[in-house]
Scaffold this motif. Structure first.
Motif, short mmCIF file in Angstrom:
data_model
loop_
_atom_site.label_atom_id
_atom_site.label_comp_id
_atom_site.label_asym_id
_atom_site.label_seq_id
_atom_site.Cartn_x
_atom_site.Cartn_y
_atom_site.Cartn_z
N UNK A 78 0.82 -1.21 0.00
CA UNK A 78 0.00 0.00 0.00
C UNK A 78 0.85 1.27 0.00
N UNK A 79 2.14 1.14 -0.23
CA UNK A 79 3.02 2.32 -0.29
C UNK A 79 2.45 3.33 -1.28
N UNK A 80 2.31 4.56 -0.84
CA UNK A 80 1.66 5.55 -1.71
C UNK A 80 2.38 6.90 -1.81
N UNK A 81 3.49 7.06 -1.09
CA UNK A 81 4.23 8.32 -1.15
C UNK A 81 5.72 8.03 -1.27
N UNK A 82 6.37 8.69 -2.22
CA UNK A 82 7.82 8.63 -2.39
C UNK A 82 8.38 10.03 -2.14
N UNK A 83 9.38 10.11 -1.25
CA UNK A 83 10.06 11.38 -0.98
C UNK A 83 11.52 11.24 -1.39
N UNK A 84 11.90 11.91 -2.46
CA UNK A 84 13.28 11.87 -2.95
C UNK A 84 14.06 12.97 -2.25
N UNK A 85 14.72 12.59 -1.16
CA UNK A 85 15.41 13.57 -0.31
C UNK A 85 16.92 13.39 -0.29
N UNK A 86 17.43 12.19 -0.57
CA UNK A 86 18.86 11.93 -0.45
C UNK A 86 19.66 12.89 -1.33
N UNK A 87 20.73 13.44 -0.77
CA UNK A 87 21.55 14.37 -1.55
C UNK A 87 22.91 14.60 -0.92
N UNK A 88 23.85 15.02 -1.74
CA UNK A 88 25.18 15.40 -1.27
C UNK A 88 25.52 16.77 -1.85
N UNK A 89 26.37 17.51 -1.13
CA UNK A 89 26.71 18.86 -1.55
C UNK A 89 28.22 19.08 -1.45
N UNK A 90 28.97 18.66 -2.47
CA UNK A 90 30.40 18.92 -2.45
C UNK A 90 30.71 20.39 -2.71
N UNK A 91 31.65 20.92 -1.95
CA UNK A 91 32.13 22.28 -2.16
C UNK A 91 33.43 22.20 -2.96
N UNK A 92 33.49 22.87 -4.12
CA UNK A 92 34.62 22.71 -5.02
C UNK A 92 34.95 24.03 -5.71
#
Length: 249
Positions: A78-92
């Motif tokens: 019954x999964x009904x919501x996907x939250x795409x939150x994973x992220x990385x922030x390299x400083x370059x």
């Protein structure tokens, strides 16, 4: 988006914004599956909350996403919501040649990860009542930070892709963009205590209030986001770009 009674899959749930969203959604009456590369941090998110289910997943691995999607739908049909939150922030410093491994990992994590997760689950979500996809972008989608140029570009791409996805899924899946301003999290070194950044609790409080609105706004933007989000529309893009990139980060 429904505020309770959902089964939510949230990537990047081991720290920061992801952890706080998972816990708030759980406490509001939802089951939340949290994923990330480090199981110990996910278990910390779930501690004392039996409706949070920690599961290790590396969103840079296309094969792992496909296998995970098959398994998770068998366990939570019954999964009904996907939250795409994973992220990385390299400083370059992009003005000089460099090892591009971190930049390439940023693109795979921040852009290909959400695209692949959505592709793996979209057919299922289209059949679910109250289905929603939440894509986490950034205020830097609207005005880039030069020291995090690749990150900013991936978030601009997420903003664009989310608009297209919303149009494509109209009538079957609600598509929402969540665009944080500068928030006190562990995304970059020292950020969790950086002066001038929005306290995490205050940010989550405002976000949960916006999500509860009916209808839910297509773009969840707290008041502080306006400085970046509205810069071009208000004719102050150049000044905002200069001010953002002159400030210490």
């Amino acid at each position: 988006m429904k505020t309770s009674g959902n089964i939510i899959l949230l990537t990047g749930g081991g720290t920061g914004i992801g952890r706080e969203l998972a816990q708030r959604w759980h406490d509001a009456g939802n089951q939340v599956i949290v994923t990330g590369r480090t199981l110990a941090s996910l278990e910390e998110t779930a501690k004392g909350r039996p409706g949070i289910h920690p599961m290790a997943l590396d969103v840079t691995d296309a094969g792992a996403i496909a296998a995970f999607a098959k398994d998770i739908l068998a366990r939570f049909p019954a999964l009904n919501v996907l939250v795409n939150n994973a992220g990385v922030m390299p400083l370059e410093d992009i003005s000089v040649p460099r090892d591009l491994a971190r930049a390439e990992a940023c693109v795979v994590t921040n852009l290909l990860g959400p695209i692949r997760m959505t592709d793996a689950l979209v057919a299922h979500l289209r059949e679910q009542e109250g289905a929603a996809i939440v894509n986490v972008s950034s205020g830097l989608a609207f005005v880039p930070l030069v020291g995090a140029a690749v990150y900013s570009a991936t978030k601009a791409a997420i903003h664009s892709w989310t608009d297209s996805l919303r149009f494509a899924l109209k009538g079957s899946v609600e598509v929402i963009e969540l665009a944080p301003p500068a928030v006190q999290t562990e995304l970059t070194p020292g950020q969790s205590t950086r002066e001038g950044y929005m306290p995490l609790d205050a940010f989550i409080d405002e976000v949960m209030g916006l999500i509860a609105q009916q209808p839910t706004p297509e773009l969840i933007g707290v008041e502080r986001l306006g400085f970046l989000r509205n810069a071009e529309a208000e004719g102050r893009y150049a000044q905002t770009f200069a001010a953002l990139n002159a400030a210490p980060h």
